[in-house]
Design an enzyme around this catalytic site. Structure first.
Site, PDB file in Angstrom:
ATOM      1  N   ASP A  68       1.409 -14.853  -4.506  1.00 53.31           N
ATOM      2  CA  ASP A  68       1.643 -13.512  -3.964  1.00 53.31           C
ATOM      3  C   ASP A  68       1.571 -13.529  -2.430  1.00 53.31           C
ATOM      4  O   ASP A  68       0.744 -14.237  -1.849  1.00 53.31           O
ATOM      5  CB  ASP A  68       0.564 -12.568  -4.530  1.00 53.31           C
ATOM      6  N   GLU A 125       9.897  -8.515  -0.325  1.00 48.48           N
ATOM      7  CA  GLU A 125       9.506  -7.115  -0.185  1.00 48.48           C
ATOM      8  C   GLU A 125      10.540  -6.417   0.691  1.00 48.48           C
ATOM      9  O   GLU A 125      10.916  -6.935   1.736  1.00 48.48           O
ATOM     10  CB  GLU A 125       8.117  -7.068   0.473  1.00 48.48           C
ATOM     11  N   HIS A 139       4.264  -3.309  -6.209  1.00 48.65           N
ATOM     12  CA  HIS A 139       2.928  -3.674  -5.718  1.00 48.65           C
ATOM     13  C   HIS A 139       2.056  -2.430  -5.619  1.00 48.65           C
ATOM     14  O   HIS A 139       2.558  -1.310  -5.600  1.00 48.65           O
ATOM     15  CB  HIS A 139       3.042  -4.301  -4.321  1.00 48.65           C
ATOM     16  N   GLY A 160      -4.349  -1.245  -1.580  1.00 48.72           N
ATOM     17  CA  GLY A 160      -5.658  -0.679  -1.291  1.00 48.72           C
ATOM     18  C   GLY A 160      -5.823   0.711  -1.865  1.00 48.72           C
ATOM     19  O   GLY A 160      -5.229   1.046  -2.884  1.00 48.72           O
TER      20      GLY A 160
HETATM   21 ZN   LIG Z   1       1.304  -6.792  -2.664  1.00 47.71          ZN
END
Ligand SMILES: [Zn+2]
Length: 238
Positions: free
Chosen positions: A83, A136, A213, A183
């Site tokens: 990752d 991403e 994600h 987070g």
């Molecule tokens: Zn991530």
């Protein structure tokens, strides 16, 4: 390319998209995590993606071999994914020497053009070694363990143009930025742009799989809605 049919991560993601279900990609930090996740997947007859962070490759270098052996011997489909790999040379080293099925080539700390060219070069390098590549699009806000930069960058949401650019860089699966965070989501909880998630999936046109994600705080219901947005529309009327 022949390697694709045998790549475990691509097999797992392809089957999930076809079957309209999601697959958990869980980070592991030790052998106990690997054991627990593999046992849980086997007991639920579920596929699983085991993830390591690049920091674990330095801190616990043997962990990847434990994860790879556990994945190979499991009675359900399990793959091993690196990752948020952000270091160009580390990714080349990993692709040359370590038994990963797939790598997230995260060049999102570079400006877009450099991000795309580095992603494209690393994708070529990984594909030549039978390893699938995730990228991403946009920027997913928040920081993760040992991951530089992302905490300071303002999140930028993914649009159709981003998708096209990453598809032309040849990546196998895409992690969009649709309000998802690394987070804590704070008191309001996750506020996702579900229309955008659906649009990103449509824009992919089956050329790459969709992954998400920052799902730690998602309720089962939100997971279901996300899976629905990232599933091909049913052609059956029954
Ligand atoms: Zn991530």
């Amino acid at each position: 390319m022949a390697w694709r049919a045998n790549n475990r991560t691509l097999q797992i993601l392809g089957a999930a998209e076809k079957g309209r279900y999601g697959v958990l990609a869980a980070i592991v930090y030790n052998v106990e995590h690997i054991t627990a996740f593999v046992r849980a997947a086997e007991s639920r007859r579920s596929p699983l993606i085991i993830q390591l962070f690049p920091s674990s490759l330095d801190q616990t270098p043997s962990l990847i071999y434990a994860a790879s052996a556990a994945a190979k011997h499991a009675s359900v489909p399990i793959s091993v994914h690196l990752d948020h790999a952000q270091d160009f040379h580390q990714i080349q080293h990993v692709a040359d020497h370590l038994p990963f099925d797939s790598i997230m080539v995260d060049m999102s700390h570079y400006e877009k053009e450099e991000n795309l060219s580095k992603t494209s070069r690393l994708r070529e390098y990984c594909h030549a070694r039978g390893i699938a590549v995730e990228a991403e699009t946009g920027r997913i806000e928040g920081g993760e363990d040992g991951i530089m930069g992302t905490g300071d960058l303002e999140g930028i949401l993914t649009n159709a143009e981003d998708v096209e650019q990453f598809i032309s860089a040849g990546v196998d699966f895409l992690a969009p930025s649709v309000g998802n965070l690394h987070g804590d989501y704070g008191p309001k909880g996750p506020q996702l742009d579900m229309d955008r998630l659906g649009q990103v999936f449509q824009a992919l046109e089956g050329r790459a799989n969709l992954v998400l994600h920052g799902t730690n705080d998602f309720s089962p219901e939100l997971c279901r809605v996300c899976i629905e947005a990232g599933s091909p529309s049913s052609t059956s009327t029954s």
